[in-house]
Design an enzyme around this catalytic site. Structure first.
Site, PDB file in Angstrom:
ATOM      1  N   LYS A  16       0.750  -1.120   0.086  1.00 47.04           N
ATOM      2  CA  LYS A  16      -0.010  -0.032   0.334  1.00 47.04           C
ATOM      3  C   LYS A  16       0.741   1.318   0.135  1.00 47.04           C
ATOM      4  O   LYS A  16       0.591   2.308  -0.817  1.00 47.04           O
ATOM      5  CB  LYS A  16      -0.961   0.081   1.273  1.00 47.04           C
ATOM      6  CG  LYS A  16      -1.791   1.241   1.339  1.00 47.04           C
ATOM      7  CD  LYS A  16      -2.337   1.252   2.721  1.00 47.04           C
ATOM      8  CE  LYS A  16      -3.865   0.301   2.465  1.00 47.04           C
ATOM      9  NZ  LYS A  16      -4.777   0.633   3.527  1.00 47.04           N
ATOM     10  N   LYS A  62       2.925  -4.385  11.244  1.00 42.33           N
ATOM     11  CA  LYS A  62       1.655  -4.307  11.832  1.00 42.33           C
ATOM     12  C   LYS A  62       1.769  -4.975  13.109  1.00 42.33           C
ATOM     13  O   LYS A  62       2.668  -5.772  13.330  1.00 42.33           O
ATOM     14  CB  LYS A  62       0.576  -5.227  10.924  1.00 42.33           C
ATOM     15  CG  LYS A  62      -0.831  -4.912  11.251  1.00 42.33           C
ATOM     16  CD  LYS A  62      -1.396  -4.027  10.497  1.00 42.33           C
ATOM     17  CE  LYS A  62      -2.686  -3.482  10.631  1.00 42.33           C
ATOM     18  NZ  LYS A  62      -3.213  -2.399   9.557  1.00 42.33           N
ATOM     19  N   ASP A 104      -5.807   0.724  14.449  1.00 44.79           N
ATOM     20  CA  ASP A 104      -6.255  -0.275  13.610  1.00 44.79           C
ATOM     21  C   ASP A 104      -7.455  -0.825  14.614  1.00 44.79           C
ATOM     22  O   ASP A 104      -7.965  -0.125  15.598  1.00 44.79           O
ATOM     23  CB  ASP A 104      -5.455  -1.444  13.572  1.00 44.79           C
ATOM     24  CG  ASP A 104      -5.827  -2.306  12.227  1.00 44.79           C
ATOM     25  OD1 ASP A 104      -5.653  -1.761  11.191  1.00 44.79           O
ATOM     26  OD2 ASP A 104      -6.267  -3.376  12.475  1.00 44.79           O
TER      27      ASP A 104
HETATM   28  P1  NAD Z   1     -15.756   1.888  12.353  1.00 48.13           P
HETATM   29  O1  NAD Z   1     -15.998   0.843  13.486  1.00 48.13           O
HETATM   30  O2  NAD Z   1     -15.786   3.170  12.726  1.00 48.13           O
HETATM   31  O3  NAD Z   1     -17.180   1.602  11.304  1.00 48.13           O
HETATM   32  C1  NAD Z   1     -17.527   0.414  10.955  1.00 48.13           C
HETATM   33  C2  NAD Z   1     -19.260   0.456  10.843  1.00 48.13           C
HETATM   34  O4  NAD Z   1     -19.490  -0.488  10.372  1.00 48.13           O
HETATM   35  C3  NAD Z   1     -19.604   0.552  12.015  1.00 48.13           C
HETATM   36  O5  NAD Z   1     -20.691   1.885  11.964  1.00 48.13           O
HETATM   37  C4  NAD Z   1     -20.428  -0.626  12.397  1.00 48.13           C
HETATM   38  O6  NAD Z   1     -21.609  -0.806  12.911  1.00 48.13           O
HETATM   39  C5  NAD Z   1     -20.603  -1.249  10.900  1.00 48.13           C
HETATM   40  N1  NAD Z   1     -20.733  -2.414  10.796  1.00 48.13           N
HETATM   41  C6  NAD Z   1     -20.247  -3.509  11.339  1.00 48.13           C
HETATM   42  N2  NAD Z   1     -20.601  -4.611  10.916  1.00 48.13           N
HETATM   43  C7  NAD Z   1     -21.605  -4.500   9.852  1.00 48.13           C
HETATM   44  C8  NAD Z   1     -22.281  -5.145   8.924  1.00 48.13           C
HETATM   45  N3  NAD Z   1     -22.396  -6.557   9.055  1.00 48.13           N
HETATM   46  N4  NAD Z   1     -23.242  -4.805   8.056  1.00 48.13           N
HETATM   47  C9  NAD Z   1     -23.150  -3.425   8.106  1.00 48.13           C
HETATM   48  N5  NAD Z   1     -22.593  -2.248   8.799  1.00 48.13           N
HETATM   49  C10 NAD Z   1     -21.505  -3.024   9.483  1.00 48.13           C
HETATM   50  O7  NAD Z   1     -14.624   1.295  11.467  1.00 48.13           O
HETATM   51  P2  NAD Z   1     -13.814   2.369  10.281  1.00 48.13           P
HETATM   52  O8  NAD Z   1     -12.637   2.841  10.855  1.00 48.13           O
HETATM   53  O9  NAD Z   1     -15.017   2.907   9.536  1.00 48.13           O
HETATM   54  O10 NAD Z   1     -13.412   1.219   9.360  1.00 48.13           O
HETATM   55  C11 NAD Z   1     -14.230   0.377   8.482  1.00 48.13           C
HETATM   56  C12 NAD Z   1     -13.168  -0.449   7.621  1.00 48.13           C
HETATM   57  O11 NAD Z   1     -12.204   0.460   6.833  1.00 48.13           O
HETATM   58  C13 NAD Z   1     -12.531  -1.462   8.165  1.00 48.13           C
HETATM   59  O12 NAD Z   1     -12.271  -2.609   7.251  1.00 48.13           O
HETATM   60  C14 NAD Z   1     -11.099  -0.658   8.241  1.00 48.13           C
HETATM   61  O13 NAD Z   1      -9.933  -1.652   8.457  1.00 48.13           O
HETATM   62  C15 NAD Z   1     -11.035   0.112   6.968  1.00 48.13           C
HETATM   63  N6  NAD Z   1     -10.225   1.126   7.026  1.00 48.13           N
HETATM   64  C16 NAD Z   1     -10.229   2.099   8.228  1.00 48.13           C
HETATM   65  C17 NAD Z   1      -9.180   3.165   8.271  1.00 48.13           C
HETATM   66  C18 NAD Z   1      -9.397   4.195   9.080  1.00 48.13           C
HETATM   67  O14 NAD Z   1      -8.768   5.165   8.765  1.00 48.13           O
HETATM   68  N7  NAD Z   1     -10.332   4.164  10.018  1.00 48.13           N
HETATM   69  C19 NAD Z   1      -8.363   3.075   7.320  1.00 48.13           C
HETATM   70  C20 NAD Z   1      -8.061   2.113   6.233  1.00 48.13           C
HETATM   71  C21 NAD Z   1      -9.011   1.162   6.306  1.00 48.13           C
END
Ligand code: NAD
Length: 473
Positions: free
Chosen positions: A97, A109, A151
């Site tokens: 990435k 990680k 994470d």
């Molecule tokens: P978060 O916990 O803030 O949000 C996740 C959301 O998904 C929550 O609202 C949760 O209720 C919902 N959810 C959980 N299970 C679900 C389901 N079965 N169906 C529908 N909704 C569901 O997490 P985030 O930080 O937004 O991360 C989301 C994804 O993005 C993850 O895969 C994470 O690894 C990836 N990601 C996040 C970042 C970051 O900066 N936050 C960076 C890179 C990748």
């Protein structure tokens, strides 16, 4: 369940994709083996004393996948699924990435095998500080060596504990604040980090739909205006992605959460739905649109762009055949399984891969690290200077032409860049450049998917940095 988990190796899966991507470049087999391996794997145990005097022994990991660039960078995960193969796989993905979006880090990680929901805040603080101390002992953390970030299961709070512990052990290190990113603003974090990943998702999708040739192949017009979008997950990434896409003219027709979704062909007001979700812990009872009980099915509803922004493995061999979206923007990590990916190719669905699309987070983490090393916030030195210079320029133009600028025009031109403006500018530059490089590479080499093109671009960059050291031919 645990037997299946033991058999599966994320790291081996990543290596398979890398092997496939390598067939599009001319990398020496010895060098390819070196690139794929993890440079350092640190696995350790440490005790946690519970309130009742009992002890637990916890398993911690930190994997540095590639030292081709230092420091290495990658998040720390608290989850009961954390194991060595998962941490190795995630560390490897960070290497590719960072190379893809040209951020000068190797990948890493870390993780602790715990369910953070089962521990109190004081326990989590003790775990985080002890984990940090273990990393310090073995030189697995430091602004020049290895810079963690949040994470799953960790956030700004844990990052604050990490930097505080690191500083306590390294009182003379003037760069100590740069030992970790994703810190709260008060602990030398950076403006714009919270929304960075969602903004990156928006920019990436915007760039994808700007390429006429690609949109013609999908039977779509260019531009975001009027594109119908479904988002899964209204958390940090999903909310910001939906918000920025809607602001750019897309119509958010569906938002799916784990406990129900909202469907509204007229367009969902993202801010209003988010505000409702925060109060009601879900969408049930929201006065507009249709409440969908079986929200997983919403992934298969008709739309132009589907943005899974919740969790991994949601588009599988079971539902991929029923997906009606023309474009899938992988905002979450790993939402499309390998079997599903093959089905999507056959259905001519264009997938923008997670490795690229959610790179906004690490990009802005990089800016935070730069800010920490320079010990000054972006824009602080030049903002007032720029304002005075442009003010004087406008005065000269007004005098020469006899015209006067309106207050709004003056404000737009004279306003100096804030830290947030500069962070967003750097993020946009990174995402735009990486998209077109990856997409053009795909076309030049006749590669079917953006995912393989993304890995190939990353591999070439890593290979060059090894070859320039003269280690490999
Ligand atoms: P978060 O916990 O803030 O949000 C996740 C959301 O998904 C929550 O609202 C949760 O209720 C919902 N959810 C959980 N299970 C679900 C389901 N079965 N169906 C529908 N909704 C569901 O997490 P985030 O930080 O937004 O991360 C989301 C994804 O993005 C993850 O895969 C994470 O690894 C990836 N990601 C996040 C970042 C970051 O900066 N936050 C960076 C890179 C990748």
């Amino acid at each position: 369940m645990s037997e299946i988990k033991e058999a599966y190796s994320l790291f081996k899966d990543v290596c398979k994709v890398v092997d496939l991507a390598a067939t599009y470049s001319d990398i020496h087999p010895g060098l390819l083996s070196q690139i794929k391996e993890c440079n350092s794997v640190y696995k350790f145990h440490f005790p946690l004393r519970n309130e009742d005097g009992t002890y637990e022994v916890l398993k911690g990991y930190r994997v540095q996948h590639s030292h081709h660039k230092l420091p290495v960078k990658g998040g720390i995960r608290y989850s009961s699924f954390v194991d060595e193969e998962e941490v190795k796989g995630l560390a490897a993905l960070m290497t590719y990435k960072c190379a893809l979006v040209n951020i000068p880090y190797g990948g890493a990680k870390g993780g602790v095998n715990i369910d953070p929901n089962k521990y109190t805040v004081p326990q989590l603080e003790r775990i985080t500080r002890r984990y940090t101390a273990e990393l310090i002992k073995k030189n697995f953390i430091g602004p020049a060596i290895d810079v963690p970030a949040p994470d799953y299961g960790t956030g700004a709070r844990e990052m604050a504990w990490i930097v505080d512990t690191y500083e306590a052990f390294n009182p003379n290190s003037i760069n100590a604040k740069g030992c970790v990113t994703g810190k709260p603003l008060s602990q030398h974090g950076i403006e714009g980090r919270t929304e960075a990943t969602g903004m990156g998702v928006y920019i990436g999708i915007r760039e994808a739909v700007s390429v006429k040739e690609d949109m013609d192949a999908l039977g779509l017009t260019t531009g975001l205006e009027g594109k119908r979008v479904i988002v899964q997950g209204l958390g940090n990434v999903g909310y910001h992605s939906a918000k920025f896409l809607a602001e750019a003219g897309a119509i958010i027709i569906g938002i799916a959460e784990y406990n129900g979704g909202i469907w509204d062909e007229g367009g969902i007001d993202v801010e209003a739905l988010k505000a409702y979700q925060l109060i009601n812990r879900g969408f049930k009872g929201y006065p507009k649109g249709l409440f969908v009980e079986n929200s997983v099915e919403m992934l298969t509803y008709p739309c132009d762009i589907l943005v899974p922004a919740a969790l991994e493995n949601v588009i599988t061999a079971e539902n991929a055949g029923r997906i009606q979206a023309k474009i899938i923007g992988e905002a979450a990590n790993g939402p499309v399984t390998q079997e599903a990916a093959q089905i999507l190719i056959a259905k001519n669905i264009f997938v923008i891969p997670d490795m690229y699309l959610n790179a906004g987070g690490v990009t802005v983490s990089y800016f935070e690290w730069l800010k920490n090393l320079s010990r000054v916030s972006f824009g602080k030195l030049e903002k007032r200077y720029d304002m005075k210079k442009y003010d004087a320029l406008l005065a000269v133009i007004e005098k020469a032409t006899g015209d006067t600028f309106t207050a709004e025009q003056k404000d737009l031109i004279v306003r100096g860049a804030s830290e947030r403006d500069l962070v967003n500018s750097g993020l946009e530059e990174t995402m735009v450049t990486a998209y077109h490089h990856m997409n053009n590479f795909r076309k030049e080499k006749g590669i079917k998917t953006l995912r393989i093109a993304a890995f190939s671009v990353a591999l070439e960059r890593i290979a060059i940095s090894y070859m320039d050291l003269g280690i490999f031919p």
